[in-house]
Every structure is written in C-alpha cells, then in structure tokens.
Design a protein around this motif. Structure first.
Motif, PDB file in Angstrom:
ATOM      1  N   UNK A  29     -50.854  25.066  18.419  1.00  0.00           N
ATOM      2  CA  UNK A  29     -52.028  25.136  19.313  1.00  0.00           C
ATOM      3  C   UNK A  29     -51.834  24.270  20.553  1.00  0.00           C
ATOM      4  N   UNK A  30     -51.413  23.039  20.309  1.00  0.00           N
ATOM      5  CA  UNK A  30     -51.324  22.071  21.408  1.00  0.00           C
ATOM      6  C   UNK A  30     -50.287  22.487  22.449  1.00  0.00           C
ATOM      7  N   UNK A  31     -49.161  22.997  21.975  1.00  0.00           N
ATOM      8  CA  UNK A  31     -48.087  23.349  22.912  1.00  0.00           C
ATOM      9  C   UNK A  31     -48.373  24.697  23.585  1.00  0.00           C
ATOM     10  N   UNK A  32     -48.853  25.661  22.813  1.00  0.00           N
ATOM     11  CA  UNK A  32     -49.204  26.968  23.415  1.00  0.00           C
ATOM     12  C   UNK A  32     -50.307  26.791  24.453  1.00  0.00           C
ATOM     13  N   UNK A  66     -41.826  17.553  24.589  1.00  0.00           N
ATOM     14  CA  UNK A  66     -42.524  18.347  23.565  1.00  0.00           C
ATOM     15  C   UNK A  66     -41.831  18.144  22.211  1.00  0.00           C
ATOM     16  N   UNK A  67     -40.501  18.157  22.237  1.00  0.00           N
ATOM     17  CA  UNK A  67     -39.736  18.000  20.991  1.00  0.00           C
ATOM     18  C   UNK A  67     -40.054  16.666  20.319  1.00  0.00           C
ATOM     19  N   UNK A  68     -40.196  15.631  21.123  1.00  0.00           N
ATOM     20  CA  UNK A  68     -40.524  14.307  20.580  1.00  0.00           C
ATOM     21  C   UNK A  68     -41.864  14.370  19.831  1.00  0.00           C
ATOM     22  N   UNK A  69     -42.826  15.049  20.443  1.00  0.00           N
ATOM     23  CA  UNK A  69     -44.153  15.217  19.818  1.00  0.00           C
ATOM     24  C   UNK A  69     -44.030  16.039  18.538  1.00  0.00           C
ATOM     25  N   UNK A  70     -43.281  17.122  18.592  1.00  0.00           N
ATOM     26  CA  UNK A  70     -43.158  18.028  17.449  1.00  0.00           C
ATOM     27  C   UNK A  70     -42.555  17.297  16.247  1.00  0.00           C
ATOM     28  N   UNK A  71     -41.562  16.499  16.518  1.00  0.00           N
ATOM     29  CA  UNK A  71     -40.856  15.833  15.413  1.00  0.00           C
ATOM     30  C   UNK A  71     -41.658  14.645  14.873  1.00  0.00           C
TER      31      UNK A  71
END
Lengths: 130, 488
Positions: free
Chosen positions: B132-135, B10-15
């Motif tokens: 939105x995507x992660x929640x 998830x962190x990779x996506x967020x960054x």
C-alpha cells in the motif's frame, strides 16, 4: 462573425467571470500546469475550413479567428462544435465516439480533460441552478 | 558516501519495517482492506468475466503453491496473483487511497506469496501494508499526468515486487533489483482497452510481473536502481509534472494507508456519493421511479470526464457487442437509474439481465450530469485540505508526506442528486463524504457478509471475519485461506 465564434466568445466571458470560483484552490491554477496557458486550435471541418484559436490562462480567455502554432489541434464538423459550445456535448465524449480528431493525442490527454470540462462548465450557466 | 537511489530507499523500508512499528490504526485499516478485497473477489468470481479467467487459469496446470479464491483450487503463486487480483477488480468494487487502487494487488499478492511460504499472519499483513505504502507513493508521484485512478496499472508492478520481496526475505540490494526489474517494462493502460472485458487485467497482470521480478531478483537478476528518478526513468516518462520525491517520502513516518477509502458499491469512486444520495432518499421517501420526469446529478468535472470516456460503451447495442458490464462501472446515468429502480447498488445491477434491461436505460436517458463548481473545488481541493501548501512547493521537493496529517484526512468526493417527478415534486440530497471514505466510517463486515453469503456456507462467514480480524495471531496464513475459501 459566425454563430460559433459568438458561442466561443460567450464561453470566454463565462470563464473569465467564473474562473476564480473554480480555481480557488491552491493546486488548481492552470498556470501551475501550463505556464503559457492552454492554446488550442478549433478546426471546423466544413466545405470551407474555418479555424479559431483559443487561449486560456488563469483568469483570461481569448478567441481569435485563424490558425496559430499550437500542439493542440481539435477538428470536428460544425454541428459538433455547436453542441459543444451550447453545453450539449463534450470534447472527451466526442473523441471517444470518433467525432473529434486530435493530432498527437498521447501527450495531450491532461489538457483535453481540462478543456472538455471547462467548455461544458462555462457554455451554459449551470451554477445558476437552484 | 553515495546517496541512495529512490528504489534503494524503498528497499531499506521494505526490508527493515517491523510489524511492531506499524501503528495500530494502520493494522486495523489493513484488516478492513482484506475484508473489502475478499468480498470483491467473491463478487467478481460470479461475473461472466471472472468465470472465464478462473477457468482459464485452472487449465494452465501450474504447480500447486497457492489458492484461487474462493474455490481453493491450487495453482502457482503467479497464477493465483493473476486470477485473484483480476477477479477482484471485475466490478470495480475495491478500495483506493492516496493515490491508487492498491488493495487489489496488495492483498492477493501478500496472501498468495505468503501461502506458498507458510508465512505468519503478521508477515502477510506487513507485506500488504508495505505494498500500500509504496504503490500509493508511486501513484502520487505521477498524479499530474495523463492517467488517473485504476489506469495507473504500473503501481501494481511495484506493489507485487515489494510485497513478494518482503515475504521472500530479500536483502536491500535484491529488493532494489526487483523494483528495477518490475518497472523496466512499465504497463500503460490503453483507454479503449479499459472499456472491454480485458480491463480485468489492469491489476492482475502487472502484479504478477512484479511478483516474478522478486523471484528473479532473489536468484541474482539485476535491475536499474535509479529506474524511478532517472531522466529517462519511470516518473519522467509517466507524468506530465513528475513528483519524484513523493516516492520515498517519509517512509515509516507517514502512512498513506491512513487514507484508505473502502467501496461499498460496485463502481468508480466518483459514483459513490451519488449512490449514497439515492439510497438515502429511498430510505426517507417512497419514490416511484415510473413517475420520474428527470434526474439532475451535481458532480465534479472529473466525474463528467469519467462518464464521457465510458459513455460510448454503455448503450444497449454496445453492451451486447462487448458482453460486459465493465463500462457501466464508470457511468453516472446507468448507476443512477439502476439504483432508483432496484433500490440497491450491488453486483446484481451489473448482471446481464439487468444491464440489458431497456427500462433501466430509458430512465438513464432522463439523467443529466451537471458539473458543479463548488463540488469540483471541494474534490480538487482535497490536497490543500490536508495542508499541502501549493503545487510549486510540492514540485520543489521541499515537501514531505510527514508534514501532512494523513490520519486526519477526509475525502470530499461529493455528489448531489435532485429528482424531479412528473407532478413537480422534487427530492434533493447531497453527500459530502461517501460512506466508507475517511470521515464517514463504514463497517466492512457488512460488505464481507453481503458477498460471502453467495459463496461460503453461512456457518463459515463469522469465523472467516474473525480470522481476518485476528490475522496477527495466525501462525500459518494457509489457515486463513482455508477459512475464506468455499471448498477446502
């Protein structure tokens, strides 16, 4: 057998007749969630305590007199059970109003929602409404 | 090489997500989400419950970093998140998607953190979409569990953490730490507490914790990177049948934001189609509510269950004691009766003078909910409709969200209403897809305008809508905040 037993029997027959109709979607089969089915003790709080065990699986539904080993034990007065199996009252509402007691409710919320819905759906033949 | 944990994925996506890589249709949906959420905050700010929260937060005397909406009063980032999110959820008037009511944290968090950092509009809407995507994925991972819908308060923990992390510019290790910190004290909504004024904190408190987690992570605090999938981690403890693989499935390839459903009425998603039916019947026929003998509402078994949870708190006596409309957002009979009498379903129907009105409750007593097998199957069959093959395959983890055409989803939260009059005349209407859900589009400008009229000077409404619809052009998100607040 008591009038209540007959009403639970009616529910079982209606469930068996209609279960395929309700569960005719790929995610909905009870066995997906509860491989052994849902087993519930229906405890009638009365002068003499009366118990029934109900076992519901994908396409079968059976009620027997007596108490079985189950994680799901619902206790209520006779008139509450009578209203539930007459389609006039629902289990979740009974729990919220304190009229139905459930031991260990923390892990039983999902099956309770399913049971509450099924009892209501099949205690009257609602699908015959025009 | 060690395999990433879910939080690290998830962190990779967020960054690394870039604004230019987000499909235009998702940007459009996110802009509509802002319109819908700000409208809900406007409406919530006029409720008794909302006013208490706003006044209390103002008394905190926090550092001036971000704005309360709609007043523009300056407070700390965390208090702005707490207040705007809580007020936004006051009337249950906010969007939902697969799976969870994400907008009420995704929007306030992104605006509050962005305002404090002078972020651009592009940065803010990117953070909002990330939330939105992660929640949505976290909510789906616990779909088969004891809670549902807004009760999944913990999705706002991770939403707050990832949106704030993105705007603060954390690196991947820090983002994974923020997730680990946020989920370490997962919130679990207590059913009984949900039907009182305190329900308003269902999103704001966890979102605030999530935001704070990002700030702590920025300064070096660490959290467990495997908090989601660990045997004693989030998914196993929150779900009956955890779908852990969903939490990091097809990030950047499949967009759960595609499934956004916008609410055009206050109230639970399960009442939307029912309200549509009544209002459509009102347009077509002159229905005298005083001549109604009974009303039959055909809905899913899930609607029936929702109604049962709320029912004990919807009597006039209970409403007087609780002093809040909150439970009424989850009850079919009151919703139906108020809509029939007032010919509208708006925040007005949840004001004290309406919800204590005996005439509405008398008509509500004539409303019967009838569970309908077909409607139940349609709703519970939504997942197969978007080509998920079977629960066993889902649980097996072979499945990816990328295999689903999320942009082609329709949400079949159907309902039907039959009104039987004293003279025997009957009116019937069925709504398969509620207005505002995928498959039945709705212009969110209408909702925004309807609620903004009570807050903004009329000359500010169109510029506010234009600013939201052109958010990508905004150099400093503070400029947009000014346009949506009344007293700046």
């Amino acid at each position: 057998m008591s009038e209540l037993f007959n009403k639970i029997e009616f529910f079982c027959q209606a469930y068996k007749k209609n279960s395929k109709k309700l569960l005719n979607f790929k995610i909905g089969s009870i066995s997906n969630y509860y491989p052994q089915g849902i087993k519930v003790n229906i405890i009638v709080l009365d002068n003499k305590i009366e118990n029934y065990t109900l076992l519901i699986s994908d396409t079968s539904c059976k009620v027997v007199k007596g108490f079985s080993s189950s994680q799901l034990n619902l206790s209520a007065l006779p008139d509450v059970w009578d209203k539930i199996f007459s389609g006039k009252y629902r289990v979740i509402k009974g729990i919220m109003e304190g009229k139905i007691k459930v031991r260990g409710i923390r892990s039983m919320v999902s099956p309770l929602i399913i049971l509450s819905s099924l009892f209501y759906l099949y205690s009257e033949d609602f699908d015959n409404n025009d | 090489m060690t395999k990433n944990t879910v939080a690290e994925d998830i962190a990779e996506f967020v960054v690394n997500l870039k604004y230019k890589d987000i499909p235009n249709r998702i940007i459009k949906k996110a802009k509509d989400q802002i319109l819908g959420v700000i409208a809900a905050i406007y409406a919530g700010s006029l409720t008794d419950e909302g006013k208490i929260i706003i006044n209390t937060v103002k008394q905190f005397g926090d550092k001036e970093e971000s704005s309360l909406i709609p007043s523009g009063f300056k407070t700390s980032v965390r208090s702005s998140v707490l207040c705007n999110s809580s007020v936004g959820v006051a009337l249950d008037y906010v969007d939902y998607l697969l799976s969870g009511h994400t907008g009420v944290s995704a929007v306030p968090v992104s605006l509050a953190v962005g305002e404090s950092l002078n972020s651009t509009g592009k940065e803010v809407i990117t953070a909002q979409i990330i939330a939105n995507e992660i929640e949505g994925r976290l909510g789906t991972s616990v779909f088969l569990g004891p809670q549902n819908g807004q009760l999944w308060s913990y999705i706002h923990l991770i939403g707050g953490a990832v949106a704030a992390s993105r705007l603060l510019g954390l690196n991947e290790d820090q983002v994974a730490n923020a997730i680990g910190i946020a989920l370490a004290q997962s919130t679990y909504t207590i059913f009984r507490g949900y039907f009182a004024m305190a329900k308003l904190f269902v999103s704001g408190l966890p979102a605030q914790i999530g935001v704070q987690a990002a700030y702590f992570a920025k300064n070096g605090l660490r959290g467990a990177h495997d908090i989601i999938e660990h045997p004693l981690g989030f998914c196993n403890l929150m779900a009956d049948i955890p779908l852990k693989f969903i939490t990091n499935s097809a990030l950047g390839k499949a967009w759960v934001t595609d499934t956004l459903c916008y609410k055009i009425y206050p109230g639970c998603a399960y009442v939307d189609a029912i309200a549509d039916c009544i209002l459509d019947l009102h347009k077509e026929f002159d229905i005298n509510y005083k001549e109604i003998k009974r009303v039959e509402v055909f809905s899913s078994i899930l609607t029936t269950a929702m109604d049962d949870f709320a029912a004990p708190f919807t009597t006039i006596d209970s409403l007087k004691k609780e002093q809040t409309h909150v439970a009424l957002n989850f009850t079919v009979p009151y919703t139906v009766a108020a809509t029939l009498i007032d010919k509208e379903l708006t925040p007005r129907q949840f004001k004290k003078e309406r919800y204590l009105n005996p005439e509405i409750h008398n008509l509500a007593n004539k409303v019967k909910i009838i569970p309908d097998s077909k409607i139940s199957s349609e709703i519970l069959g939504t997942l197969p409709a978007i080509k998920i093959p079977s629960l066993k395959e889902i649980i097996s983890g072979k499945y990816s969200l990328a295999d689903i055409n999320l942009d082609d989803v329709t949400v079949a939260f159907a309902g039907a209403v039959k009104i039987i009059m004293n003279n025997g005349k009957k009116y019937y209407k069925k709504q398969n897809i509620p207005y505002g859900a995928p498959g039945n589009p709705y212009d969110l400008k209408k909702k925004f305008t309807q609620e903004a009229i009570n807050i903004l000077p009329s000359e500010k409404i169109d510029p506010a809508i234009r600013a939201i619809n052109n958010i990508e052009a905004i150099e400093n998100i503070g400029d947009l905040i000014q346009k949506i607040c009344s007293q700046i």
